[in-house]
Design a protein around this motif. Structure first.
Motif, PDB file in Angstrom:
ATOM      1  N   PRO A 142       0.726  -1.322  -0.103  1.00  0.00           N
ATOM      2  CA  PRO A 142      -0.052  -0.242  -0.127  1.00  0.00           C
ATOM      3  C   PRO A 142       1.425   1.324   0.010  1.00  0.00           C
ATOM      4  O   PRO A 142       0.538   2.040  -0.371  1.00  0.00           O
ATOM      5  N   ILE A 143       2.175   1.259   0.634  1.00  0.00           N
ATOM      6  CA  ILE A 143       2.393   2.315   0.721  1.00  0.00           C
ATOM      7  C   ILE A 143       3.440   2.524  -0.599  1.00  0.00           C
ATOM      8  O   ILE A 143       3.515   3.728  -1.219  1.00  0.00           O
ATOM      9  N   TYR A 144       3.558   1.897  -1.425  1.00  0.00           N
ATOM     10  CA  TYR A 144       3.886   1.731  -2.912  1.00  0.00           C
ATOM     11  C   TYR A 144       2.918   2.353  -3.682  1.00  0.00           C
ATOM     12  O   TYR A 144       3.177   3.041  -4.446  1.00  0.00           O
ATOM     13  N   ILE A 145       1.592   2.284  -3.923  1.00  0.00           N
ATOM     14  CA  ILE A 145       0.649   2.395  -4.485  1.00  0.00           C
ATOM     15  C   ILE A 145       0.167   3.791  -3.867  1.00  0.00           C
ATOM     16  O   ILE A 145       0.146   4.663  -5.353  1.00  0.00           O
ATOM     17  N   LYS A 146       0.499   4.306  -2.712  1.00  0.00           N
ATOM     18  CA  LYS A 146       0.059   5.487  -1.934  1.00  0.00           C
ATOM     19  C   LYS A 146       1.070   6.687  -3.107  1.00  0.00           C
ATOM     20  O   LYS A 146       1.171   7.772  -3.137  1.00  0.00           O
ATOM     21  N   SER A 147       2.486   6.186  -2.905  1.00  0.00           N
ATOM     22  CA  SER A 147       3.295   6.650  -3.270  1.00  0.00           C
ATOM     23  C   SER A 147       3.225   7.518  -5.253  1.00  0.00           C
ATOM     24  O   SER A 147       3.107   8.690  -5.532  1.00  0.00           O
ATOM     25  N   LEU A 148       2.839   5.809  -6.192  1.00  0.00           N
ATOM     26  CA  LEU A 148       3.107   6.112  -7.159  1.00  0.00           C
ATOM     27  C   LEU A 148       2.056   6.927  -7.772  1.00  0.00           C
ATOM     28  O   LEU A 148       1.637   7.866  -8.119  1.00  0.00           O
ATOM     29  N   LYS A 149       0.825   6.783  -6.562  1.00  0.00           N
ATOM     30  CA  LYS A 149      -0.414   8.123  -6.872  1.00  0.00           C
ATOM     31  C   LYS A 149      -0.191   8.757  -6.673  1.00  0.00           C
ATOM     32  O   LYS A 149      -0.779  10.060  -7.496  1.00  0.00           O
ATOM     33  N   LYS A 150       0.708   9.420  -5.643  1.00  0.00           N
ATOM     34  CA  LYS A 150       0.712  11.098  -5.710  1.00  0.00           C
ATOM     35  C   LYS A 150       2.316  11.635  -6.699  1.00  0.00           C
ATOM     36  O   LYS A 150       1.518  12.503  -6.938  1.00  0.00           O
ATOM     37  N   ILE A 151       2.591  10.240  -7.383  1.00  0.00           N
ATOM     38  CA  ILE A 151       3.960  11.084  -8.004  1.00  0.00           C
ATOM     39  C   ILE A 151       2.895  11.214  -9.082  1.00  0.00           C
ATOM     40  O   ILE A 151       2.714  12.324 -10.006  1.00  0.00           O
ATOM     41  N   PHE A 152       1.681  10.506  -9.819  1.00  0.00           N
ATOM     42  CA  PHE A 152       1.392  10.628 -11.074  1.00  0.00           C
ATOM     43  C   PHE A 152       0.104  11.993 -10.722  1.00  0.00           C
ATOM     44  O   PHE A 152      -0.151  13.146 -11.884  1.00  0.00           O
ATOM     45  N   ASP A 153      -0.485  11.451  -9.887  1.00  0.00           N
ATOM     46  CA  ASP A 153      -0.896  13.129  -9.657  1.00  0.00           C
ATOM     47  C   ASP A 153      -0.234  14.175  -9.900  1.00  0.00           C
ATOM     48  O   ASP A 153      -0.684  15.223  -9.763  1.00  0.00           O
ATOM     49  N   ASP A 154       0.977  14.736  -8.909  1.00  0.00           N
ATOM     50  CA  ASP A 154       1.964  15.555  -9.064  1.00  0.00           C
ATOM     51  C   ASP A 154       1.804  15.876 -10.753  1.00  0.00           C
ATOM     52  O   ASP A 154       2.136  17.121 -11.151  1.00  0.00           O
ATOM     53  N   MET A 155       2.680  14.314 -11.520  1.00  0.00           N
ATOM     54  CA  MET A 155       2.666  15.082 -13.092  1.00  0.00           C
ATOM     55  C   MET A 155       1.457  15.451 -13.759  1.00  0.00           C
ATOM     56  O   MET A 155       1.606  16.268 -14.664  1.00  0.00           O
ATOM     57  N   LEU A 156      -0.035  15.489 -13.845  1.00  0.00           N
ATOM     58  CA  LEU A 156      -0.525  15.715 -14.341  1.00  0.00           C
ATOM     59  C   LEU A 156      -1.124  16.562 -13.611  1.00  0.00           C
ATOM     60  O   LEU A 156      -1.810  17.541 -14.629  1.00  0.00           O
ATOM     61  N   ASP A 157      -0.684  17.348 -12.113  1.00  0.00           N
ATOM     62  CA  ASP A 157      -1.696  17.955 -11.876  1.00  0.00           C
ATOM     63  C   ASP A 157      -0.386  18.996 -12.816  1.00  0.00           C
ATOM     64  O   ASP A 157      -0.703  20.703 -12.830  1.00  0.00           O
ATOM     65  N   ALA A 158       1.393  19.733 -12.773  1.00  0.00           N
ATOM     66  CA  ALA A 158       1.856  20.027 -14.102  1.00  0.00           C
ATOM     67  C   ALA A 158       1.427  19.782 -15.311  1.00  0.00           C
ATOM     68  O   ALA A 158       1.608  20.832 -15.905  1.00  0.00           O
ATOM     69  N   TYR A 159       0.811  18.815 -15.599  1.00  0.00           N
ATOM     70  CA  TYR A 159       0.814  18.975 -17.362  1.00  0.00           C
ATOM     71  C   TYR A 159      -0.617  19.810 -16.921  1.00  0.00           C
ATOM     72  O   TYR A 159      -1.533  20.807 -18.200  1.00  0.00           O
ATOM     73  N   ASP A 160      -2.039  20.118 -16.212  1.00  0.00           N
ATOM     74  CA  ASP A 160      -2.903  20.615 -16.090  1.00  0.00           C
ATOM     75  C   ASP A 160      -2.927  22.607 -16.250  1.00  0.00           C
ATOM     76  O   ASP A 160      -2.928  23.415 -16.551  1.00  0.00           O
ATOM     77  N   ASP A 161      -1.328  22.520 -15.780  1.00  0.00           N
ATOM     78  CA  ASP A 161      -1.447  24.209 -15.285  1.00  0.00           C
ATOM     79  C   ASP A 161      -0.486  24.495 -16.697  1.00  0.00           C
ATOM     80  O   ASP A 161      -0.459  25.862 -16.982  1.00  0.00           O
ATOM     81  N   LEU A 162       0.514  23.556 -17.579  1.00  0.00           N
ATOM     82  CA  LEU A 162       0.991  24.031 -18.161  1.00  0.00           C
ATOM     83  C   LEU A 162       0.027  24.149 -19.624  1.00  0.00           C
ATOM     84  O   LEU A 162      -0.090  25.537 -20.144  1.00  0.00           O
ATOM     85  N   SER A 163      -1.081  23.385 -19.280  1.00  0.00           N
ATOM     86  CA  SER A 163      -2.183  23.693 -20.421  1.00  0.00           C
ATOM     87  C   SER A 163      -3.336  24.233 -20.387  1.00  0.00           C
ATOM     88  O   SER A 163      -3.952  25.472 -21.445  1.00  0.00           O
ATOM     89  N   GLU A 164      -3.316  25.636 -19.376  1.00  0.00           N
ATOM     90  CA  GLU A 164      -4.042  26.751 -19.191  1.00  0.00           C
ATOM     91  C   GLU A 164      -3.760  27.626 -20.095  1.00  0.00           C
ATOM     92  O   GLU A 164      -2.643  28.253 -19.837  1.00  0.00           O
TER      93      GLU A 164
END
Length: 83
Positions: free
Chosen positions: A61-83
């Motif tokens: 679960p620690i692995y899954i939670k950490s990967l989720k946070k990494i991918f969420d940060d990537m998607l947030d950065a992509y959303d910031d660039l697209s605006e």
């Protein structure tokens, strides 16, 4: 004033520990160091209940939670660039 000067190094250590704890890459590294050796021990003989099952139960679960946070940060950065 003297009390404030002695507490600053303690706060610096706590700040560094908080950054390490909140870093998702550290979570991935720590969980993989628990998961990979545990899998090798479990696959040696799967019929015996070992402590590696518990380590795997905690680390996955620690692995899954950490990967989720990494991918969420990537998607947030992509959303910031697209605006």
């Amino acid at each position: 004033m003297k009390i404030a000067l002695t507490k600053q190094p303690d706060m610096k250590i706590l700040d560094i520990l908080r950054k390490i704890k909140n870093n998702p890459w550290v979570g991935v590294a720590v969980s993989l160091t628990l998961i990979i050796p545990s899998l090798y021990e479990i696959l040696d003989d799967i019929t015996v209940f070992r402590k590696e099952y518990i380590l795997l139960f905690i680390a996955f679960p620690i692995y899954i939670k950490s990967l989720k946070k990494i991918f969420d940060d990537m998607l947030d950065a992509y959303d910031d660039l697209s605006e």
